[in-house]
Design a protein around this motif. Structure first.
Motif, PDB file in Angstrom:
ATOM      1  N   LEU A   1       1.139  -0.847   0.136  1.00  0.00           N
ATOM      2  CA  LEU A   1       0.480   0.302   0.114  1.00  0.00           C
ATOM      3  C   LEU A   1       0.855   1.030   0.138  1.00  0.00           C
ATOM      4  CD1 LEU A   1      -2.678  -0.630   2.467  1.00  0.00           C
ATOM      5  CD2 LEU A   1      -2.411  -1.066   0.258  1.00  0.00           C
ATOM      6  N   PRO A   2      -0.013   2.181  -0.391  1.00  0.00           N
ATOM      7  CA  PRO A   2       0.931   3.306  -0.388  1.00  0.00           C
ATOM      8  C   PRO A   2       1.248   4.327   1.350  1.00  0.00           C
ATOM      9  CG  PRO A   2      -1.177   3.860  -2.011  1.00  0.00           C
ATOM     10  CD  PRO A   2      -0.448   2.650  -1.655  1.00  0.00           C
ATOM     11  N   LEU A   3       2.055   4.483   1.255  1.00  0.00           N
ATOM     12  CA  LEU A   3       2.561   4.870   2.541  1.00  0.00           C
ATOM     13  C   LEU A   3       1.041   5.837   3.391  1.00  0.00           C
ATOM     14  CD1 LEU A   3       5.229   5.268   3.972  1.00  0.00           C
ATOM     15  CD2 LEU A   3       5.345   7.684   3.961  1.00  0.00           C
ATOM     16  N   SER A   4      -0.046   6.511   1.994  1.00  0.00           N
ATOM     17  CA  SER A   4      -0.767   7.186   3.643  1.00  0.00           C
ATOM     18  C   SER A   4      -2.077   5.778   3.102  1.00  0.00           C
ATOM     19  CB  SER A   4      -1.572   8.590   2.371  1.00  0.00           C
ATOM     20  OG  SER A   4      -1.897   7.221   0.985  1.00  0.00           O
ATOM     21  N   GLY A   5      -2.057   4.649   2.895  1.00  0.00           N
ATOM     22  CA  GLY A   5      -2.746   3.578   3.488  1.00  0.00           C
ATOM     23  C   GLY A   5      -4.055   4.085   1.472  1.00  0.00           C
ATOM     24  N   GLY A   6      -3.401   4.689   0.927  1.00  0.00           N
ATOM     25  CA  GLY A   6      -4.510   4.449  -0.581  1.00  0.00           C
ATOM     26  C   GLY A   6      -4.403   3.466  -0.872  1.00  0.00           C
ATOM     27  N   THR A   7      -5.011   2.851  -2.257  1.00  0.00           N
ATOM     28  CA  THR A   7      -5.634   1.651  -2.670  1.00  0.00           C
ATOM     29  C   THR A   7      -4.418   1.522  -3.217  1.00  0.00           C
ATOM     30  OG1 THR A   7      -7.434   1.951  -3.470  1.00  0.00           O
ATOM     31  CG2 THR A   7      -6.772   0.597  -5.157  1.00  0.00           C
ATOM     32  N   GLY A   8      -3.773   0.071  -3.620  1.00  0.00           N
ATOM     33  CA  GLY A   8      -1.789  -0.412  -3.721  1.00  0.00           C
ATOM     34  C   GLY A   8      -2.466  -1.726  -4.226  1.00  0.00           C
ATOM     35  N   THR A   9      -1.369  -2.738  -4.162  1.00  0.00           N
ATOM     36  CA  THR A   9      -1.172  -3.770  -5.227  1.00  0.00           C
ATOM     37  C   THR A   9      -1.721  -4.460  -3.875  1.00  0.00           C
ATOM     38  OG1 THR A   9       0.649  -3.557  -4.191  1.00  0.00           O
ATOM     39  CG2 THR A   9       0.528  -3.116  -6.717  1.00  0.00           C
ATOM     40  N   ASP A  10      -3.325  -4.367  -3.374  1.00  0.00           N
ATOM     41  CA  ASP A  10      -3.165  -6.249  -3.062  1.00  0.00           C
ATOM     42  C   ASP A  10      -3.742  -6.918  -3.514  1.00  0.00           C
ATOM     43  OD1 ASP A  10      -5.063  -7.362  -0.757  1.00  0.00           O
ATOM     44  OD2 ASP A  10      -5.619  -5.664  -0.178  1.00  0.00           O
ATOM     45  N   ARG A  11      -3.078  -7.812  -3.025  1.00  0.00           N
ATOM     46  CA  ARG A  11      -3.092  -9.429  -4.048  1.00  0.00           C
ATOM     47  C   ARG A  11      -3.550 -10.166  -2.674  1.00  0.00           C
ATOM     48  NH1 ARG A  11       2.770  -9.806  -5.324  1.00  0.00           N
ATOM     49  NH2 ARG A  11       3.068  -9.588  -3.539  1.00  0.00           N
ATOM     50  N   VAL A  12      -4.217  -9.656  -1.630  1.00  0.00           N
ATOM     51  CA  VAL A  12      -5.010 -10.775  -0.656  1.00  0.00           C
ATOM     52  C   VAL A  12      -6.248 -10.833  -0.431  1.00  0.00           C
ATOM     53  CG1 VAL A  12      -5.010 -11.700   1.421  1.00  0.00           C
ATOM     54  CG2 VAL A  12      -2.399 -11.072   0.816  1.00  0.00           C
ATOM     55  N   SER A  13      -6.742 -11.684  -1.621  1.00  0.00           N
ATOM     56  CA  SER A  13      -8.588 -11.535  -1.377  1.00  0.00           C
ATOM     57  C   SER A  13      -9.349 -12.143   0.143  1.00  0.00           C
ATOM     58  CB  SER A  13      -9.168 -11.261  -2.161  1.00  0.00           C
ATOM     59  OG  SER A  13      -9.054 -12.612  -3.190  1.00  0.00           O
ATOM     60  N   GLY A  14     -10.155 -11.753   1.487  1.00  0.00           N
ATOM     61  CA  GLY A  14     -10.393 -12.752   2.318  1.00  0.00           C
ATOM     62  C   GLY A  14      -9.665 -13.232   2.695  1.00  0.00           C
ATOM     63  N   GLY A  15      -9.715 -14.024   3.773  1.00  0.00           N
ATOM     64  CA  GLY A  15      -9.185 -14.840   4.484  1.00  0.00           C
ATOM     65  C   GLY A  15      -9.180 -13.595   6.288  1.00  0.00           C
ATOM     66  N   PHE A  16      -8.214 -12.433   6.342  1.00  0.00           N
ATOM     67  CA  PHE A  16      -8.353 -11.581   7.535  1.00  0.00           C
ATOM     68  C   PHE A  16      -8.805 -12.323   8.450  1.00  0.00           C
ATOM     69  CE2 PHE A  16      -7.732  -8.354   3.708  1.00  0.00           C
ATOM     70  CZ  PHE A  16      -6.890  -8.038   3.189  1.00  0.00           C
ATOM     71  N   PRO A  17      -7.627 -11.929   9.424  1.00  0.00           N
ATOM     72  CA  PRO A  17      -8.519 -11.806  10.926  1.00  0.00           C
ATOM     73  C   PRO A  17      -9.299 -10.745  10.932  1.00  0.00           C
ATOM     74  CG  PRO A  17      -5.497 -12.065  10.600  1.00  0.00           C
ATOM     75  CD  PRO A  17      -6.074 -11.842   9.565  1.00  0.00           C
ATOM     76  N   ALA A  18      -9.661 -11.811  12.096  1.00  0.00           N
ATOM     77  CA  ALA A  18     -11.119 -10.469  12.323  1.00  0.00           C
ATOM     78  C   ALA A  18     -10.022  -9.318  12.347  1.00  0.00           C
ATOM     79  CB  ALA A  18     -11.598 -11.146  13.137  1.00  0.00           C
ATOM     80  N   THR A  19     -11.076  -7.770  12.870  1.00  0.00           N
ATOM     81  CA  THR A  19     -10.402  -6.257  13.226  1.00  0.00           C
ATOM     82  C   THR A  19     -10.823  -6.201  14.188  1.00  0.00           C
ATOM     83  OG1 THR A  19     -12.063  -5.408  11.977  1.00  0.00           O
ATOM     84  CG2 THR A  19     -10.855  -5.296  10.500  1.00  0.00           C
ATOM     85  N   ASN A  20      -9.739  -5.187  14.720  1.00  0.00           N
ATOM     86  CA  ASN A  20      -9.435  -4.815  16.072  1.00  0.00           C
ATOM     87  C   ASN A  20     -10.651  -3.653  16.303  1.00  0.00           C
ATOM     88  OD1 ASN A  20      -7.552  -4.112  15.378  1.00  0.00           O
ATOM     89  ND2 ASN A  20      -6.648  -4.123  17.724  1.00  0.00           N
TER      90      ASN A  20
END
Length: 716
Positions: free
Chosen positions: A313-332
């Motif tokens: 992701l860019p340093l600002s957190g904007g749209t990046g090369t997110d190649r992971v979809s789904g399966g993330f741990p639950a957020t906190n």
């Protein structure tokens, strides 16, 4: 000693009984036992493997000099049997109670004049043992310690003359208690607070004050909080939970500070990457640390995407090369899920440093270590909202951590130097003056350049300078104080112990041969241990072992290495279960201050950067045209200290030194690539078959313009 020399006399009333008892046990004389004990005492307290002793056996005896090679595995029984009893074969050889003539012993001094010997000993059955010490060499306190050590040693020899001499106790109760008191207890109760909480508290306290600025923008504490919290929410959505690593690849800027704070607010651990590292090194870090995502400046997106499987992701957190979809741990961030609770034992940051196995090692530092370090620094030096701290250390080195976060927990301001500005002393002096910098860190090699800058004296706002990363010489400290009234503080510490563990405020004139590294900070236990892992006596060299809340959790993905370096703590006393072996040779000087003496291994510091020659050697030895390799840091070359690689080529190989250097550059960071390569038919060896580094030749002088002259200067 001459008749008019001041003497300190100490009486060991039970020594005669101990000597005769030990003599009977080993089948020798009291004289021989005393001689052996003095050899062991002087060798152990000096730390030298070879000692030269001057001996005068009796008032009328002929003085002589002996050289003795210390072997910690030998015993007093073996020493007594191997040597005659000081030229007096009848002096109590039967273990009887005949008195020993007065004899003298000590380091060689002068041309064998017995009157100049610093130690004289008498022993007889009535008065026991009397030690006379030269007042010009020993003060009262040192005389007490000398006598106590000899008494303790003789008790141990009498009890068991077959104990290896390295394991014979030397310390009396008083000296042992004093050493343990100086070491600190390693305890600090900071209430379990995390670094992120301290930063947020300051943001709420002074929202409109300037928190950080660079050459392009200025952020208030409110700006910093709002931007960091927004980015932290993005990080949580990408699966960041406590102990998750978030890699960061960016140039020095205010936006970098926002990103680092955001990682901490998301309960993650930031992992700084040097974008000049070879791709192979970055891939190694990626595989070992396994960050859940990467934040980076736009120019490095392609490189990071190539090296990491995680989202970029860019340093600002904007749209990046997110190649992971789904399966993330639950957020906190309020959503349900089994997210681990945050703790001050979670990792706050991971810094990779040179390793001895051929690849770097990642040091995981918990919140409790860095929080204690920063709160101690604020308690000790007290930043105010008027202070400006210069952030110039590359963020892949741990000094940067306090440059970033100390001001942010104290309401002060961070001034970000421009990228690569830390290499330019003229720019730094101008920036300190123009930005009103009050607090500055320098490795001594850079401080040496700053004192040569004509504008340093005009930096009137500068109040305190911290030096660490290399040994600070008295001449440099004194030179700085001649030019500037700011405080100068000498700090010491390894990455594995939350930046710094000891501190020393330099006097206006440092009079000694070295500048001490001082005393342990709060939350640190600093034990100086001898080769038998017992406390080294005052004045004796030993390896520094660290314990307490300062310690890192260990090396990421390397339980084997963690187990070797973080060892069980038998001096616990509540300070923790482990000690970190620093590999640094230090001593407590007679005044009770720690002094840095060097390394027990071959690790070096090059312009403040930690270098394990073994990492370079392993990389070179893996090449098919190299049989063996040794790396040496030489300071006898034009242009200052340089790394030199000595290689023995494989049979029949035509070794191309430039080609080898290029292959190393594909794996090692630039500062670790040797300046020159020397090809040898074989390495010089010592008598025990190890490489004789002292016999390695000085490289032939290379023509101007070669790589050694063109190398970019890298200083922290």
């Amino acid at each position: 000693m001459t008749p008019d020399t001041v003497q300190h006399t100490r009486h060991l009333t039970r020594a005669w009984k101990l000597l005769t008892g030990a003599a009977t046990a080993v089948g020798g004389s009291p004289a021989a036992v005393l001689h052996a004990a003095m050899r062991v005492l002087l060798a152990r307290t000096s730390g030298d493997e070879e000692i030269s002793l001057a001996v005068r056996p009796g008032p009328d005896g002929r003085p002589y000099t002996e050289r003795w090679s210390y072997d910690g595995a030998t015993t007093v029984r073996a020493l007594v049997r191997a040597d005659p009893p000081l030229g007096h074969p009848d002096a109590g050889a039967d273990g009887s109670s005949r008195p020993l003539p007065t004899w003298c012993v000590g380091p060689v001094c002068g041309a064998g004049d017995a009157d100049r010997f610093p130690v004289q000993i008498e022993a007889d059955p009535v008065r026991g043992c009397r030690i006379h010490l030269d007042g010009g060499r020993y003060d009262e306190r040192e005389a007490d310690r000398f006598a106590d050590r000899l008494d303790t040693l003789l008790h141990a020899v009498a009890a068991d003359p077959d104990t290896p001499v390295a394991r014979l106790p030397l310390l009396g109760d008083a000296e042992r208690s004093h050493l343990l008191a100086l070491a600190g207890d390693g305890l600090a109760d900071r209430g379990g607070v995390r670094l992120s909480a301290l930063i947020l508290a300051q943001c709420r306290l002074t929202p409109d004050a300037v928190a950080v600025r660079d050459h392009h923008e200025s952020l208030t504490y409110r700006d910093l909080r709002e931007r960091a919290e927004a980015l932290a929410a993005t990080l949580r959505r990408h699966g960041v939970v406590p102990d998750s690593a978030v890699a960061v690849a960016a140039e020095r800027s205010a936006a970098l500070v926002v990103a680092l704070v955001a990682v901490l607010l998301a309960d993650g651990a930031y992992l700084p990457l040097d974008t000049s590292w070879p791709a192979a090194r970055i891939r190694h870090v990626a595989a070992e640390a396994a960050p859940v995502l990467v934040l980076c400046d736009e120019p490095y997106t392609a490189l990071m995407a190539e090296c990491f499987d995680a989202p970029v992701l860019p340093l600002s957190g904007g749209t990046g090369t997110d190649r992971v979809s789904g399966g993330f741990p639950a957020t906190n961030d309020g959503e349900p899920g089994a997210v681990p609770a945050a703790s001050d034992r979670d990792t706050a940051y991971i810094i990779y440093t040179s390793g001895s196995t051929g690849w770097p090692k990642g040091v995981a530092v918990p919140h409790r270590g860095i929080v204690n370090r920063l709160l101690w620094m604020q308690e000790q030096y007290g930043l105010t909202p008027e202070d400006v701290v210069l952030q110039k250390t590359p963020y892949t080195f741990d000094v940067s951590v306090w440059e970033f976060f100390w001001p942010l927990i104290a309401g002060a301001s961070v001034m970000m130097a421009r990228p690569d500005g830390h290499r330019d002393p003229g720019y730094l002096v101008d920036l300190v003056r123009e930005a009103g910098v009050t607090t500055l860190h320098c490795v001594p090699s850079m401080l040496g350049l700053l004192v040569e800058e004509p504008g340093l004296g005009a930096c009137t706002g500068l109040r305190r300078v911290f030096a660490s990363g290399e040994a600070l010489s008295p001449s440099l400290a004194n030179r700085f104080h001649q030019l500037h009234p700011a405080e100068l503080h000498n700090l010491y510490g390894p990455t594995e112990a939350s930046i710094d563990v000891t501190h020393w405020t330099c006097a206006q004139v440092e009079p000694g041969p070295t500048v001490p590294i001082g005393h342990p900070i709060v939350g640190v236990r600093a034990l100086v241990l001898d080769p038998a892992d017992d406390l080294a006596p005052f004045g004796s060299p030993g390896e520094l072992h660290l314990g307490g809340v300062c310690l890192a959790r260990g090396y990421v993905g390397r339980p084997d290495l963690t187990g070797r370096q973080f060892i069980p703590n038998r001096f616990s006393g509540g300070s923790g279960d482990v000690l970190y072996r620093t590999g640094d040779l230090v001593r407590w000087n007679p005044a009770g201050h720690l002094e840095y003496l060097g390394r027990i291994d071959h690790q070096v510091k090059l312009r403040g950067l930690r270098v394990e020659p073994a990492e370079i050697e392993a990389a070179a030895a893996e090449q098919p045209d190299v049989v063996s390799a040794v790396v040496l840091l030489r300071d006898d070359l034009p242009g200052g200290a340089k790394l030199v690689l000595y290689v023995v080529p494989a049979d029949g190989a035509e070794l191309d030194a430039d080609g080898l250097r290029a292959r190393l550059a594909a794996r090692l960071p630039e500062y670790m690539v040797p300046s020159c390569t020397v090809v040898l038919p074989e390495l010089p060896l010592t008598a025990n078959g190890k490489c004789d580094r002292k016999a390695l030749p000085v490289p032939a002088r290379r023509p101007a313009g070669d790589r050694g002259d063109r190398r970019r200067r890298t200083r922290r």
